[in-house]
Design a protein around this motif. Structure first.
Motif, PDB file in Angstrom:
ATOM      1  N   UNK A  31       2.901  -0.833   3.697  1.00 11.53           N
ATOM      2  CA  UNK A  31       2.648  -2.208   4.092  1.00 11.53           C
ATOM      3  C   UNK A  31       1.165  -2.351   4.369  1.00 11.53           C
ATOM      4  N   UNK A  32       0.650  -3.542   4.209  1.00  9.39           N
ATOM      5  CA  UNK A  32      -0.764  -3.788   4.464  1.00  9.39           C
ATOM      6  C   UNK A  32      -0.923  -4.580   5.755  1.00  9.39           C
ATOM      7  N   UNK A  37     -11.406  -4.736   5.679  1.00 12.89           N
ATOM      8  CA  UNK A  37     -10.633  -5.794   6.323  1.00 12.89           C
ATOM      9  C   UNK A  37      -9.140  -5.546   6.306  1.00 12.89           C
ATOM     10  N   UNK A  38      -8.726  -4.370   5.811  1.00 11.58           N
ATOM     11  CA  UNK A  38      -7.290  -4.085   5.791  1.00 11.58           C
ATOM     12  C   UNK A  38      -7.041  -2.585   5.795  1.00 11.58           C
ATOM     13  N   UNK A  39      -5.789  -2.265   6.028  1.00 10.77           N
ATOM     14  CA  UNK A  39      -5.352  -0.875   6.093  1.00 10.77           C
ATOM     15  C   UNK A  39      -3.949  -0.805   5.515  1.00 10.77           C
ATOM     16  N   UNK A  40      -3.708   0.159   4.624  1.00 12.10           N
ATOM     17  CA  UNK A  40      -2.367   0.383   4.109  1.00 12.10           C
ATOM     18  C   UNK A  40      -1.694   1.399   5.034  1.00 12.10           C
ATOM     19  N   UNK A  41      -0.559   1.009   5.578  1.00 13.35           N
ATOM     20  CA  UNK A  41       0.189   1.858   6.511  1.00 13.35           C
ATOM     21  C   UNK A  41       1.485   2.284   5.830  1.00 13.35           C
ATOM     22  N   UNK A  42       1.744   3.590   5.853  1.00 12.99           N
ATOM     23  CA  UNK A  42       2.986   4.118   5.292  1.00 12.99           C
ATOM     24  C   UNK A  42       3.934   4.455   6.422  1.00 12.99           C
ATOM     25  N   UNK A  43       5.173   3.954   6.301  1.00 12.65           N
ATOM     26  CA  UNK A  43       6.216   4.286   7.271  1.00 12.65           C
ATOM     27  C   UNK A  43       7.312   5.057   6.552  1.00 12.65           C
ATOM     28  N   UNK A  44       8.067   5.844   7.315  1.00 14.08           N
ATOM     29  CA  UNK A  44       9.163   6.615   6.739  1.00 14.08           C
ATOM     30  C   UNK A  44      10.389   6.482   7.614  1.00 14.08           C
ATOM     31  N   UNK A  45      11.511   6.235   6.970  1.00 13.44           N
ATOM     32  CA  UNK A  45      12.801   6.254   7.668  1.00 13.44           C
ATOM     33  C   UNK A  45      13.408   7.625   7.423  1.00 13.44           C
TER      34      UNK A  45
END
Length: 142
Positions: free
Chosen positions: A58-59, A96-104
């Protein structure tokens, strides 16, 4: 004139759907522009999905007004079994942004519309309150 109003309303609606914004403000510190309020705005996706035992990106976007410098990002209230994989949650001063990785995880409980809070904090502006926004996260069964 009526057609222009309808078109402008439609454009405004399309640009606001799908993302959430939060902002914080503080008085300006520039002696040449004492009324130039400092502002930090954070924008997150309106909704996000992740499947058990998988990752998703997600950004998170930020906007700085009348200050520069890096901004820390934090995700709060993730569902049980969901974690942030991204190690460095800092938006550099020149970005001006950051890509964030999440894991379930494989045992993460499926949920719909779980409200997650995104927090943005200016690293070198200690008197500028954190900016927060929320988004809804679905955890899908594998």
């Amino acid at each position: 004139m009526k057609r222009v109003s309808i078109v402008l309303f439609g454009v405004a609606l399309l640009t606001s759907v799908g993302c959430e914004k939060g902002k914080s403000t503080a008085p300006g510190t520039d002696p040449d522009r004492p009324r130039a309020e400092r502002r930090l705005t954070v924008t997150s996706p309106g909704e996000q999905n992740v499947t058990q035992d998988k990752t998703d990106e997600m950004t998170v976007s930020i906007n700085r007004d009348n200050f520069t410098g890096p901004v820390d990002v934090e995700l709060r209230n993730l569902p049980t079994g969901v974690e942030v994989v991204t190690k460095d949650l800092i938006v550099p001063a020149d970005k001006g942004s950051l890509v964030v990785t999440i894991k379930a995880g494989p045992a993460a409980a499926p949920v719909d519309d779980h409200v997650v809070t995104v927090v943005a904090r200016a690293k070198d502006q200690k008197d500028l309150p954190e900016a927060t926004t929320t988004f809804k996260l679905d955890v899908n069964k594998k």
